[in-house]
Design an enzyme around this catalytic site. Structure first.
Site, PDB file in Angstrom:
ATOM      1  N   ASP A 249      -7.327  27.509  10.972  1.00  0.00           N
ATOM      2  CA  ASP A 249      -8.391  27.370  11.663  1.00  0.00           C
ATOM      3  C   ASP A 249      -8.196  28.624  12.963  1.00  0.00           C
ATOM      4  O   ASP A 249      -7.025  29.060  13.187  1.00  0.00           O
ATOM      5  CB  ASP A 249      -8.577  25.836  12.605  1.00  0.00           C
ATOM      6  CG  ASP A 249      -9.773  25.761  13.135  1.00  0.00           C
ATOM      7  OD1 ASP A 249     -10.489  26.770  13.491  1.00  0.00           O
ATOM      8  OD2 ASP A 249     -10.026  24.510  13.473  1.00  0.00           O
TER       9      ASP A 249
HETATM   10  C1  BGC Z   1     -13.324  25.535  14.726  1.00  0.00           C
HETATM   11  C2  BGC Z   1     -13.622  25.802  13.410  1.00  0.00           C
HETATM   12  C3  BGC Z   1     -14.308  26.906  12.997  1.00  0.00           C
HETATM   13  C4  BGC Z   1     -13.625  28.192  13.697  1.00  0.00           C
HETATM   14  C5  BGC Z   1     -14.134  29.452  13.932  1.00  0.00           C
HETATM   15  C6  BGC Z   1     -12.588  26.679  15.482  1.00  0.00           C
HETATM   16  O1  BGC Z   1     -12.628  26.542  16.671  1.00  0.00           O
HETATM   17  O2  BGC Z   1     -12.454  24.428  14.714  1.00  0.00           O
HETATM   18  O3  BGC Z   1     -14.213  24.721  12.670  1.00  0.00           O
HETATM   19  O4  BGC Z   1     -14.737  27.351  11.798  1.00  0.00           O
HETATM   20  O5  BGC Z   1     -13.530  27.802  15.144  1.00  0.00           O
HETATM   21  O6  BGC Z   1     -15.421  29.473  14.560  1.00  0.00           O
END
Ligand code: BGC
Length: 779
Positions: A249
């Site tokens: 993530d």
């Molecule tokens: C979120 C993810 C997301 C990623 C990219 C993170 O803060 O938890 O779900 O895909 O950011 O935007």
């Protein structure tokens, strides 16, 4: 944390795309530094290229219910603008369709938008379990149940990947809250992990094979998910056979080298080369086996190889695609809306609203700002810039004429209370004498978002006040809800004759609601989470969201309806519930067991008939209970479901094949799935509380002989095939030991064998006990 930044690298240097890749040859040609660079981002959304070898950068973007391809500034919190894309219903709404075929079609539309925008991977779906109604991202998740989450997530993945682009199944794992999400340790016993929090991922990974899996921010039992070898390698790859890329993530990597060693292939976003250098240094110092890096690079190159063919000649979304996808979004939003309640007034159900409404439309009035200012998606990284946006008021007027409207309340939570009073008075005036008043209520946008959780699950008091006031002046009252996470309905539902839960229904949600209210479509959505009477009834209460860096999953496997049904707690609306404008009969429920132990299974049959006046679709749900289990098991658990469209009078025979896994629990000592023999109850129903037939049957289980030790209890020894008779004989005085009465046997039940021997109660000394244990454990 960085939220926004200018990204000159949003359009990375053009690299000639050479596919297919000869992955092994490229691996041989890459330098150590180049290999390390391939395992982290170039910027916020791109992988790194190696131009001299024709390895391009590819773009990955959010997800999950639409494409969020940012054009200029970049962030992962949904702040910056992105290219127009269809905003499909959020996962909460999509899941409530319980329709795998529909989700595949939505998936393939999402995949097409991803492909034509030259994006290689759409970052979704998110299938974390809705452990608490308070989780700020529940609108992005599917269900409190792992079978629903896993199977519907799998359908979306299959659809997206059918277009030749990848998905990222997220957030792996046990990311069920936003509070302290980047640090908190989710403390969960292994049985609960396996049965509740990993099962959905397992189903989606093994059936739909997502090209990437995104690890979560949090720790799992004290170890960051990003550097968890058990999670990322033993379970995901060794047990489930996963062969794709594990991506972090955004910002989830704590220490890069241990993360790579644990099975994390790609760190996102870029760290400007800092952590790539750590990998190079670790390899040079002999602290990291280069083969580990090679394996990650191999997976990365394979991912590029999979995605690049579809991206050749990306052209952007055509007007025809946009129109077709909007229509699909409307269909999905309608099928995901859940009719919670529909009373009869003056001899007819309140919904659908009877057309024709008189020419002035005066018998119908629409109240509530959400009717003209829709809430249709949640805040955070999933936020899509829609290609167009329907509002329910315009759509209702398109079908029913120029019906009157009053906003009822302001969406500005800091508005002057006097304004709200005036709006309420105006709404009451508009609704006075109306045949039907439809109120659009819902959660304010700031009540649900990525990044934080709610601390209550109620509608704003002033919206409830408008409902109460309107209910005194209108003949019939319908509430349409807009919320991504469940809200309490018990405090106000007596004021509404009908309630339609529209969730956050995406850009065409307004049209979908109009279709349902006016009977153009028949509701068929079902709850994928229980609506409790009050928040305190939820089993995570007291253990959510934790404190001092830990959240204890104290309710164990009793999550959602598993808890409510096991303890017999009254709920507002049960898991699986949802009404229709027609009626269905489920009969001839039958079930028969076959095989034994790991090869056992149950064949379930049922007939479902549309007994009402209009076409509709019913979701048939199969639940299993194991009342004789030696461990605590939920009263019943969903194991299979299917959605069946039926014309009036039409019947269908359905058959479900349940496997040994569907009957098993995770044995925490043996650390494997176990089918325990004895009585099982198989029920077929239309919610976890509306069972139309239950069959009790006998399943032949497997011998579960735990290895015995001196600290095994008398009960454990008594149930052991070898040691049992010896210990029983000793306790009953038929052996060499003293005679014991039954009361004493009962008292000794939890005594370790060692103590029994030391107290001279077993006719054995320590050496004799050791011989007995050796014999028992040998077989
Ligand atoms: C979120 C993810 C997301 C990623 C990219 C993170 O803060 O938890 O779900 O895909 O950011 O935007």
């Amino acid at each position: 944390m960085t939220t926004t930044q200018d990204s000159p690298a949003t359009t990375p240097p053009a690299t000639t795309r050479r596919t297919p890749f000869d992955v092994e040859r490229l691996l041989g040609e890459l330098t150590l530094e180049e290999k390390a660079s391939l395992t982290s981002g170039l910027d916020f959304w791109h992988t790194q290229p190696v131009e001299r070898l024709g390895i391009p950068a590819v773009m990955v973007t959010d997800g999950p219910h639409g494409l969020r391809k940012q054009a200029a500034s970049t962030d992962h919190l949904g702040l910056g603008n992105s290219v127009p894309a269809t905003c499909f219903p959020t996962a909460a709404a999509l899941a409530s369709t319980w329709d795998t075929e529909l989700l595949q079609r939505v998936g393939s539309a999402l995949g097409r938008e991803t492909r034509v925008n030259d994006v290689a991977v759409l970052l979704g779906p998110g299938i974390n379990i809705k452990r608490s109604p308070l989780c700020g991202r529940n609108f992005e998740y599917f269900s409190e149940d792992p079978v629903v989450s896993g199977d519907l997530g799998a359908a979306l993945i299959t659809g997206i990947q059918s277009e030749g682009v990848g998905t990222s199944l997220k957030h792996f794992a046990v990311n069920n809250q936003e509070s302290d999400r980047m640090r908190v340790s989710a403390d969960v016993d292994e049985r609960t992990l396996r049965e509740i929090y990993l099962t959905g991922f397992e189903r989606a990974v093994t059936t739909a094979r997502p090209w990437t899996v995104m690890c979560s921010y949090n720790k799992v039992n004290g170890t960051y998910a990003s550097e968890h070898p058990w999670l990322l390698t033993e379970v995901l790859r060794d047990e489930w056979g996963y062969d794709g890329v594990v991506v972090s993530d955004w910002g989830a990597v704590n220490e890069r080298v241990p993360a790579l060693a644990a099975g994390l292939d790609l760190e996102m976003p870029s760290t400007g080369g800092r952590t790539d250098a750590e990998i190079v240094a670790a390899v040079r110092a002999g602290e990291l086996d280069e083969a580990v890096l090679d394996q990650a690079v191999r997976r990365l190159l394979t991912l590029l190889d999979r995605t690049l063919p579809a991206l050749q000649g990306a052209t952007g979304l055509t007007a025809e695609d946009a129109a077709a996808h909007h229509a699909l979004a409307r269909e999905a939003a309608a099928d995901g809306a859940v009719l919670l309640k529909n009373e009869t007034v003056d001899g007819a159900p309140v919904l659908p609203i009877d057309l024709p409404i008189d020419s002035a439309g005066s018998s119908l009035v629409v109240v509530g700002e959400f009717a003209r200012t829709p809430r249709y998606q949640g805040a955070g990284s999933s936020q899509v810039n829609p290609t167009r946006l329907d509002d329910a008021l315009t759509e209702i007027r398109a079908l029913a004429g120029d019906v009157p409207f009053a906003p009822g309340f302001s969406l500005d939570e800091d508005a002057d209370p006097a304004l709200d009073d005036a709006l309420l008075t105006e709404a009451v005036g508009a609704a006075r004498g109306a045949g039907t008043a439809v109120l659009f209520l819902g959660l304010p946008a700031r009540d649900e978002s990525e990044g934080y959780d709610r601390d209550h699950m109620d509608l704003p008091a002033r919206q409830v006040a408008v409902l109460e006031a309107v209910a005194t002046v209108a003949r019939r009252v319908v509430v349409v809800l807009a919320n991504g996470s469940a809200v309490t309905v018990a405090p106000w539902r007596e004021h509404a004759h009908a309630i339609l839960e529209g969730w956050l229904g995406g850009q065409a949600g307004g049209g979908a609601v109009a279709d349902l209210l006016l009977g153009v479509r028949n509701p068929s959505g079902k709850l994928t989470e229980t609506i409790p009477l009050r928040l305190a009834d939820n089993p995570s209460s007291g253990n959510f969201p934790g404190e001092l860096g830990h959240v204890r999953y104290g309710e164990g496997v009793l999550v959602g309806y598993r808890y409510y049904d096991t303890v017999g707690r009254e709920v507002a609306y049960p898991f699986g519930h949802g009404l229709s404008y027609t009626t269905f009969a489920l009969d001839e429920v039958r079930a028969s067991a076959h095989g034994e132990g790991p090869t056992s299974g149950v064949t379930v049959g049922v007939r479902v008939t549309n007994t009402g006046p209009v076409a509709g679709a019913e979701v048939v749900q199969v639940y299993v209970g194991d009342p004789e289990a030696s461990v605590q098991r939920p009263e019943r658990e969903l194991k299979a479901f299917t959605k069946v469209p039926l014309a009036p009078g039409e019947s269908r025979e359905l058959t479900f094949e349940l496997t040994a896994r569907d009957l098993s629990y995770w044995h925490p000592v043996l650390r494997r799935w176990v089918v325990e023999g004895g009585e099982f109850r198989v029920s077929v129903g239309t919610s976890s509380r509306d069972l139309h037939g239950t069959v009790s049957l006998d399943v032949t289980g497997e011998d579960v002989a735990l290895p015995l030790s001196p600290m095994s209890t008398v009960t454990e020894a008594l149930t052991h095939p070898v040691a049992g008779p010896v210990v029983r004989a000793a306790l009953e005085g038929t052996g060499d030991g003293p005679t014991l009465d039954p009361e004493l046997v009962k008292m000794a039940a939890d005594m370790p064998l060692r103590a029994l021997v030391d107290f001279g109660m077993a006719g054995l000394d320590r050496a004799g006990l050791d011989r007995l244990l050796d014999a028992a454990n040998a077989g």
